[in-house]
Design a protein around this motif. Structure first.
Motif: not given
Length: 250
Positions: A107-110, A125-133, A226-228
């Motif tokens: 998931v990219i926030c570019s 916003l971050l929660e929605r990004a992580i929800a799709h990861l 980059v986070a994992r």
């Protein structure tokens, strides 16, 4: 003399010149470091580009053979992306309300979304990004450098000049403008940045069990983090340590 075109971002009343400006940058074959991150992933990987704009990152990833979906709230930006690359899948939506019912390998926030959105919306916003990861996927976040913002130095290259007008240190807000130079036009964009310290980002990511494992500097202005999943990173580190120890003892 080139005409000066002032552009603005307003999702309620989109400025067509704003989308045309970003459409002028074209599409490189590869975009560092996103292409390199993608190529470390399996060929079957799927990527989600949040705040994709005209597809500056999405299109090169798609042309490298990766299934990529671009999301942006500006329909004019997405129209340019599809015109230049009809096979690109796009979704017009605000990220804070995004719910695709799907998960991606990356998931990219570019587009420095976390700097430009209201502070109150950052975690959503971050929660929605992580929800799709996917659990073992990676999250890439582009940020303006807080050190550069605090110094208020000018940045200039062949095509752009970034200048600071005012800094509110108490509220960590940077006000400035960026000028873009083309042969036939001169664009001016005024904006403000809510800077975000790396420690603050780490603390927010930690709430969802993610940790920063890589960092890339883009000029002096921006960095990509980059986070994992923390568990995945720890397991990988333990495996590498065990492998190195075994090689030394063999």
């Amino acid at each position: 003399m080139r005409p000066i075109v002032e552009v603005f971002e307003n999702l309620e009343n989109p400025d067509p010149n704003y989308a045309r400006l970003y459409g002028r940058f074209g599409y490189p074959d590869r975009i560092w470091p996103w292409s390199q991150l993608a190529q470390k992933s399996p060929r079957s990987s799927r990527f989600l580009d949040l705040g994709c704009g005209t597809g500056y990152v999405s299109v090169p990833l798609l042309k490298l053979g990766y299934d990529t979906i671009g999301v942006d709230a500006n329909p004019q930006m997405l129209a340019i992306a599809r015109e230049c690359c009809p096979e690109l899948k796009t979704i017009c939506a605000r990220i804070q309300q995004l719910n695709l019912g799907d998960r991606f390998d990356g998931v990219i926030c570019s587009s420095t979304l976390l700097n430009l959105c209201p502070i109150a919306e950052r975690e959503r916003l971050l929660e929605r990004a992580i929800a799709h990861l996917k659990p073992e996927g990676w999250l890439g976040i582009e940020l303006f450098s807080s050190a550069w913002l605090k110094q208020a130095t000018m940045f200039e290259d062949r095509q752009q000049k970034v200048c600071c007008d005012f800094i509110d240190f108490e509220h960590q807000v940077w006000y400035g403008k960026v000028e873009y130079f083309f042969d036939d036009a001169h664009y001016l964009q005024r904006f403000f940045v809510n800077w975000l310290e790396e420690e603050q980002l780490r603390a927010i990511l930690d709430k969802w069990g993610l940790t920063i494992c890589e960092q890339f500097a883009i000029e002096p202005l921006q960095s990509i983090y980059v986070a994992r999943d923390r568990t995945v990173v720890n397991c990988t580190q333990k495996t590498l340590t065990a492998f190195s120890s075994a090689m030394q003892n063999s």
